[in-house]
Design a protein around this motif. Sequence first.
Motif, PDB file in Angstrom:
ATOM      1  N   LYS A   1      45.292  33.212 -48.860  1.00 10.60           N
ATOM      2  CA  LYS A   1      44.197  32.111 -48.609  1.00 10.60           C
ATOM      3  C   LYS A   1      43.104  32.767 -48.013  1.00 10.60           C
ATOM      4  N   PRO A   2      42.042  32.359 -48.134  1.00 10.45           N
ATOM      5  CA  PRO A   2      40.663  32.926 -47.529  1.00 10.45           C
ATOM      6  C   PRO A   2      40.721  33.290 -45.947  1.00 10.45           C
ATOM      7  N   ILE A   3      40.377  34.416 -45.692  1.00  8.30           N
ATOM      8  CA  ILE A   3      40.309  34.833 -44.239  1.00  8.30           C
ATOM      9  C   ILE A   3      39.262  34.181 -43.536  1.00  8.30           C
ATOM     10  N   GLY A   4      39.553  33.456 -42.359  1.00  5.19           N
ATOM     11  CA  GLY A   4      38.654  32.659 -41.483  1.00  5.19           C
ATOM     12  C   GLY A   4      38.154  31.581 -42.317  1.00  5.19           C
ATOM     13  N   LEU A   5      36.621  31.410 -42.236  1.00  2.00           N
ATOM     14  CA  LEU A   5      35.861  30.536 -43.052  1.00  2.00           C
ATOM     15  C   LEU A   5      35.436  31.083 -44.377  1.00  2.00           C
ATOM     16  N   SER A   6      35.881  32.223 -44.487  1.00  2.00           N
ATOM     17  CA  SER A   6      34.911  32.888 -45.738  1.00  2.00           C
ATOM     18  C   SER A   6      35.383  32.212 -46.997  1.00  2.00           C
ATOM     19  N   ARG A   7      34.512  32.081 -48.075  1.00  2.00           N
ATOM     20  CA  ARG A   7      34.549  31.315 -49.088  1.00  2.00           C
ATOM     21  C   ARG A   7      34.369  32.282 -50.353  1.00  2.00           C
ATOM     22  N   THR A   8      34.912  32.054 -51.562  1.00  2.00           N
ATOM     23  CA  THR A   8      34.934  32.868 -52.558  1.00  2.00           C
ATOM     24  C   THR A   8      33.508  32.777 -53.069  1.00  2.00           C
ATOM     25  N   ASP A   9      33.013  34.176 -53.635  1.00  2.86           N
ATOM     26  CA  ASP A   9      31.518  33.884 -54.252  1.00  2.86           C
ATOM     27  C   ASP A   9      31.229  32.953 -55.424  1.00  2.86           C
ATOM     28  N   LEU A  10      32.446  32.581 -56.051  1.00  5.55           N
ATOM     29  CA  LEU A  10      32.193  31.694 -56.705  1.00  5.55           C
ATOM     30  C   LEU A  10      31.937  30.148 -56.071  1.00  5.55           C
ATOM     31  N   GLU A  11      32.482  29.773 -55.129  1.00  5.16           N
ATOM     32  CA  GLU A  11      32.283  28.697 -54.468  1.00  5.16           C
ATOM     33  C   GLU A  11      30.897  28.543 -53.786  1.00  5.16           C
ATOM     34  N   ILE A  12      30.606  29.659 -53.292  1.00  3.50           N
ATOM     35  CA  ILE A  12      29.039  29.727 -52.541  1.00  3.50           C
ATOM     36  C   ILE A  12      28.297  29.349 -53.557  1.00  3.50           C
ATOM     37  N   LEU A  13      28.161  30.206 -54.715  1.00  4.10           N
ATOM     38  CA  LEU A  13      27.161  30.226 -55.725  1.00  4.10           C
ATOM     39  C   LEU A  13      27.306  28.887 -56.538  1.00  4.10           C
ATOM     40  N   SER A  14      28.478  28.295 -56.644  1.00  4.07           N
ATOM     41  CA  SER A  14      28.616  26.927 -57.368  1.00  4.07           C
ATOM     42  C   SER A  14      27.751  25.984 -56.479  1.00  4.07           C
ATOM     43  N   SER A  15      28.195  25.987 -54.812  1.00  2.21           N
ATOM     44  CA  SER A  15      27.425  24.921 -54.133  1.00  2.21           C
ATOM     45  C   SER A  15      25.901  25.088 -54.137  1.00  2.21           C
ATOM     46  N   LEU A  16      25.356  26.235 -54.289  1.00  3.82           N
ATOM     47  CA  LEU A  16      24.124  26.628 -54.331  1.00  3.82           C
ATOM     48  C   LEU A  16      23.424  25.840 -55.355  1.00  3.82           C
ATOM     49  N   ILE A  17      24.047  26.175 -56.567  1.00  3.65           N
ATOM     50  CA  ILE A  17      23.579  25.871 -57.810  1.00  3.65           C
ATOM     51  C   ILE A  17      23.578  24.426 -57.516  1.00  3.65           C
ATOM     52  N   GLY A  18      24.486  23.680 -57.135  1.00  4.99           N
ATOM     53  CA  GLY A  18      24.605  22.142 -57.265  1.00  4.99           C
ATOM     54  C   GLY A  18      23.463  21.643 -56.255  1.00  4.99           C
ATOM     55  N   THR A  19      23.370  22.341 -55.033  1.00  2.00           N
ATOM     56  CA  THR A  19      22.246  21.927 -54.089  1.00  2.00           C
ATOM     57  C   THR A  19      20.857  21.915 -54.765  1.00  2.00           C
ATOM     58  N   LEU A  20      20.553  22.865 -55.736  1.00  2.00           N
ATOM     59  CA  LEU A  20      19.375  23.139 -56.381  1.00  2.00           C
ATOM     60  C   LEU A  20      19.267  22.249 -57.390  1.00  2.00           C
ATOM     61  N   GLY A  21      20.264  21.394 -57.772  1.00  2.00           N
ATOM     62  CA  GLY A  21      20.121  20.416 -58.805  1.00  2.00           C
ATOM     63  C   GLY A  21      21.009  20.929 -60.399  1.00  2.00           C
ATOM     64  N   GLY A  22      21.943  21.986 -60.261  1.00  2.00           N
ATOM     65  CA  GLY A  22      22.631  22.438 -61.316  1.00  2.00           C
ATOM     66  C   GLY A  22      23.953  21.824 -61.345  1.00  2.00           C
ATOM     67  N   ALA A  23      24.733  22.161 -62.549  1.00  2.00           N
ATOM     68  CA  ALA A  23      26.060  21.704 -62.539  1.00  2.00           C
ATOM     69  C   ALA A  23      27.088  22.372 -61.695  1.00  2.00           C
ATOM     70  N   THR A  24      27.840  21.922 -60.823  1.00  2.00           N
ATOM     71  CA  THR A  24      28.821  23.013 -60.052  1.00  2.00           C
ATOM     72  C   THR A  24      30.242  22.878 -60.810  1.00  2.00           C
ATOM     73  N   TYR A  25      30.966  23.847 -60.223  1.00  2.00           N
ATOM     74  CA  TYR A  25      32.220  24.405 -60.862  1.00  2.00           C
ATOM     75  C   TYR A  25      33.337  23.971 -59.844  1.00  2.00           C
ATOM     76  N   THR A  26      34.453  23.654 -60.110  1.00  2.27           N
ATOM     77  CA  THR A  26      35.576  23.651 -59.281  1.00  2.27           C
ATOM     78  C   THR A  26      36.550  24.675 -59.321  1.00  2.27           C
ATOM     79  N   SER A  27      36.450  25.332 -60.347  1.00  5.19           N
ATOM     80  CA  SER A  27      37.823  26.610 -60.660  1.00  5.19           C
ATOM     81  C   SER A  27      37.190  27.637 -61.454  1.00  5.19           C
ATOM     82  N   ALA A  28      37.959  28.613 -61.119  1.00  3.15           N
ATOM     83  CA  ALA A  28      37.412  29.964 -61.922  1.00  3.15           C
ATOM     84  C   ALA A  28      37.466  29.704 -63.361  1.00  3.15           C
ATOM     85  N   SER A  29      38.744  29.262 -63.578  1.00  2.00           N
ATOM     86  CA  SER A  29      38.860  28.943 -64.994  1.00  2.00           C
ATOM     87  C   SER A  29      37.978  27.867 -65.806  1.00  2.00           C
ATOM     88  N   GLU A  30      37.358  27.045 -65.076  1.00  2.00           N
ATOM     89  CA  GLU A  30      36.508  26.366 -65.714  1.00  2.00           C
ATOM     90  C   GLU A  30      34.915  27.148 -66.159  1.00  2.00           C
TER      91      GLU A  30
END
Lengths: 828, 167
Positions: free
Chosen positions: A650-679
Motif C-alpha cells: 500500500k502507499p507509504i504514508g499519504l503518498s499517492r501514485t503519479d497516476l492518481e495525482i495527474l488524473s486528479s489535476l486533469i480532472g480539476t482543470l476540466g478533463g476526464a479522470t481515470y480510476t485505474s491504470a488499466s483504464e
Amino acid sequence: MVNLTIDDKKVTAPKNATIFDAAKSAGIKIPILCHDKKLHPFGGCRMCLVEVEQMKGRLIPACTTPVTEGMTVTTTTPEIIKARKMVLELLLLKHPIDCPVCDAAGDCDLQNLTYEYKVNINKFTDEKFHHQIDYENPLIERDMNRCIHCGKCARICDEIVSFGAYTFINRGIEAKMGTEYDGPLNCEFCGSCVSVCPVGALVSRPFKFKARWWSMTKTKTVCSYCGTGCQLTLGVKDNKVLTTIYDENQGFHNGQLCTRGRFAYQFINSDKRLTTPLIRKNGSLVEASWDEALSVVAEHLREAKAADPDSVAGLVTPRLTNEELFLFGKLFRETIGTENIDHSAGYAHNALTSGAMESLGYAASPSTIADIQKADLLLVVKTDAYETHPVLGFEINLGVKRKDIDLRIVSDKRGKLSKLPKAKTYVHKPGNEIVLLNALAKSIIDANLVDASASNLPGFDGYKQSLEQYAPGKVAEACGMGADEITSLATDYAKAGKALILLPLGLGYVAHGKELAQAVINLALLTGKIGKEGCGVLIMGEKNNSQGAVDMGVYPKAKRNDAATILDSCAAGKVKVLYVAGENPVVSYPNRTKVTAAIDKAEFLVVQDLFLTETAEKAHVVLPACSFAEKDGTFTSVGRVVQRVNKAIKPIGLSRTDLEILSSLIGTLGGATYTSASEVFAEIASKVSGYQGFSYEVLGENGQIVPVTTKAKFVQVEAAPLKEEAGKFAMVTGSALYHCGTLSRYGEGPMHVCPEGYVELSRQDAALLKISENDVVNIKSSLGEIKLKVKVDVRMPQGVVFAPYHFADSSVNTLTDGSKVNWVTISK
Amino acid sequence: MSNAPAEEQTTEIDLTAANQVIDKYLTLPGNLMPVLQGIQDEYGYVPKPTIDLVAERLNVYPSQIYGVLTFYAQFHLKPRGRFIIRVCVGTACHVQGAERIVDTFFDKLHIGHAETTPDLRFTFEKVACLGACGMAPLAMVNDDTFGKMTVQKVEEIIADFSQRPMK
Ligand code: SF4
Ligand code: SF4
Ligand code: SF4
Ligand code: FES
Ligand code: FES
C-alpha cells in the motif's frame, strides 16, 4: 529427439538433454543440490542418483548423464532412497543444525530434502567446521560452516557474472569455498551467488532476521532501475518490501539480477520517503493536506494557462509507468495546451526520438534482447554497457563464453567486457566516436563489403560521398587508433554473418546521442544487418521506462520545447510554472550552476517525488509520490518489451501514485479522470502506435514486444575530430556499476558499495601527478571546481579521466555542460 | 585461515622478475603453473603483488590463482627462510622422541610449524616420514640430513647455520 522411459512413463527429450532435464520436462522430480539449469553440470553432490537399466550395477547421477535412445530410468527405489539419505547424512555431519537462526530456513534445499527424506538420526558423527564467518561487507554474509561444497556460487560468478570471486581453496579437510587470499568478499555484489546457494552459507545481510520465507507475500513485478527490464519478485511483510526473491524461471534472464535489482530495493520503505504534501509558507516547506496542495497547484496551472499556456512546462522522469507518462503528456498537451514537456534533460533519449526516428522511421531499437545471443559478433559502443545495464552484460558474457560469439568494443576506456575471451577493445580518443564510426563505414565501402540492399536505400549516394573525408588513413590519428585497426574492425563487422551493435544511453552520456545512433544505424544498413535475427542495433535506454517515455510521446516535438530550452525560458522568466515529476535536474542535468539558477527563477515550482530531492527542496509545493512497488502499470524496456508492474504494498504514508495525482489535476482543470491504470492502458492501446491490441491480459507474465516496421534511410552524420586542450585531462562522465540515475542513492546496497563520487585515472597519470588511490583532488573545468576521491585503474588510458554522475555532493554536473568531453585540470 | 585481509606487504616487491617470467610463457597454453613456478623460483615464494600481476596479464581471476596456490603444497605464499629446517614426525621418528626435537627448535628459534624467523634465515616445518627411518629421529636443513637427532645437536645445527652466509 531421443525416446526413453522414466518411471514407466514414455518420454521424448532433445539429444543434448540429461536424464534430469528429461524427467523434469515429464513432470518427474529428481532431487538436486549442486545442479542449476543455468550452469554447466557439475555432478558433485550425488543427490540426483537414479537407476538406469542399461547401466546396471551402480547408481547414475541424473544431472550429468545424457539421455540415450531406449534408456529405461527409475528414479525411486529403496536403494536409491538409501543412497540419497546417505548423501544427506554425510552433509549433515559437517553442516551445523542452526536452522532456527538461519535466514535460509524455509528456502533451504538441504533442509527441505532432509525433511522429505526423513533423515532424523545420523549413523555418523564428526566435528563441525570452525570457519570464521565473513561479516566484512554489508550485503552478503558468508558462513562457510554451512557450505555443502556444491560449487554453485563459484560457477555462477564465473560463468554468468564473469567476476570470479570464488574458488575452492586449500586441500583435504581444510578445503573450502574461498576468495583470493581467503580475504573478505569484495566484488560486484550482484547477489547471484546468494540466489543459487542451496543452503544458508551465503545470505543477504539487508534481509537478515527480517522475516521467515513462508511469512512473506510475494509479488512479481519489474525492476525500476535500468532499462533492461528484469523481472523481480518482491518479498513483502507488514507493508514492507524486505527482499527480492530469486525465481530461476522469471524473465529472459532466468531470475538473474544486478546489485541494484537485488540489493537496492530499500528506497521503497526508506524513512526518507515523503509521506505528506508540503507547501512553502513563509519561506519554508510545511506539511499540508492533499486538498490544499492540489488546489494550490491547480490554481497556479489554471492561472498560467489562462495567461499563456507556454508559461507552463513539465519535466518528468522515465521511471514512471507508461500509464502515468501518458497522463503527464495529456495534462500538458491537452489540458493545459503546451508542448513544453521533456524528460532526461532532453538528450538521453534523442538517440531514439531523433536518431532512430529519422533513420528507421520509429523511435526505438530495431533489435531485441534475444538478438544478443543469436549474433555471431557483438559490437559494443562504450564499455559502459556493463555498468548501465548489468544484466544485459550477463547476456553478453554468456553469449561470448557459451556460444563463442565474437566481441568487439569501441570505447574511450577499457572495462569489464574487455576481459572476456575473444574480446577486442579498440580504445579511441574520447569524443571521437562518430569520426571512428564513419571511418569504419568508409573502410567497408573501400573493401567492397557493402551489402547489395544498401544502394537501394534513400540517401545512399549522399552518405557515401560524405564519407570521403573519413578514410581510415586520414582520421586514424585523430581517433587515436591505427588505420589498420580501423580496417580490421570494419572487416570483422561487415563479414560477420550476424552482427549486433549495442549502444547504451543515459544522463551520463550527454552529447551526440542522436548522431551516435545514426552513425551505428548507417553501419548496420550498409552491411544489410537490420531486420534480421541476431543483427541490428540495440539502443539501451538508461531508465526502467526510457523506451516507454518515448513511446508515450513525452518528449518535445521541437527544439524550442526541450529541457534545455525550458530551463533557459525559466531563467528568462518566460516559463513561470515548472512542474517536475521525479526528475532531479539540480544533480543530474549538466551544468549545475546554470540549472539551479534557472529553477530558482521559476515563479512556481511543483515537485512530485518520492524524496525531498535537491530539486524538491526548492519547490513551492511538494507532492509525495509512490514508488513502483505501490503501483500497477507497465514499463517498456530495452528492445521494446512491454511488461506489467504489479502493486506489492500500500502507499507509504499519504503518498499517492503519479497516476492518481495527474488524473486528479486533469480532472480539476476540466478533463476526464481515470480510476485505474488499466483504464489508462486501454486508452494507450487505442492511441499509441504499436500498442494496439495490448491489454494487461495480453501482456501476460512475460510481456509483449511492440512491433515496428522499418523505413530505413541513410542520414549523413558529420563530425570533426575533437580539439584537445593542451595540459588538460579529458573528463568523460557516465554510470558507476552500482548506481542508476540518482535513485540508487536511496538503496542500501549501492550506497554501501559505492557511497560517493570519485574520479578514475590511469596509473601513468597518477604517477605523474604523484596521486594515489583515495587521495582527494581538486578538479577544475571552465564551469566550476569540485573535490573528488581518486581511483587508479589500468583500464583508463593516459590523459582521460572518468567520473560517475549520480552523486549530489561534489556533483560532477558542476563541471560539465553537456559536451562530449569536458576538459579539466587536476591538482592535489 | 581467517577472513582477515592478507598480511600487509612491508617491503615493496620489484615486479621486474615476475614480468620476465610471464613474458616467457605468455603465449604458451596452460601457462599458469609454469608462470607460478617461475615466480616462486625467482622470489622464493609467491608474493601477493605477483598474483595480481599474473591475474591481470594472463586474464585469470586472482581467486583462481589463489586456489591453485593453496591446492599444491609446492607453493608458498609467505617469504621462506634461507634455510628450511624439516623435522620428521613419522612413526619411527615419533617413537624415538621427535616431538622433543621439534619443541627444542620451536624454543630456540621462537617460531612454530611452517613459520619463518623475522630475519628470513630459518623456516621450520614438521614433515612426514623422510624415508630414512634407520636414522630416526631425523632432521634436514635444505639438502643436508642429520640423523639420530638430540637436543644438543639442535643447538649445534642452529649455531652452525646462523653463521652461514645468507646468499
Ligand atoms: S555477489 Fe555476484 S560478483 Fe559477488 S561473488 Fe556473488 S556472484 Fe560473484
Ligand atoms: S557457499 Fe553455497 S553455493 Fe557456494 S559452494 Fe557452499 S553451499 Fe554451494
Ligand atoms: S537495474 Fe537493470 S540490470 Fe539491474 S536488475 Fe534492475 S533492470 Fe536488471
Ligand atoms: S545434483 Fe546431480 S550430482 Fe549434484
Ligand atoms: S619416520 Fe622419520 S624418517 Fe621415517
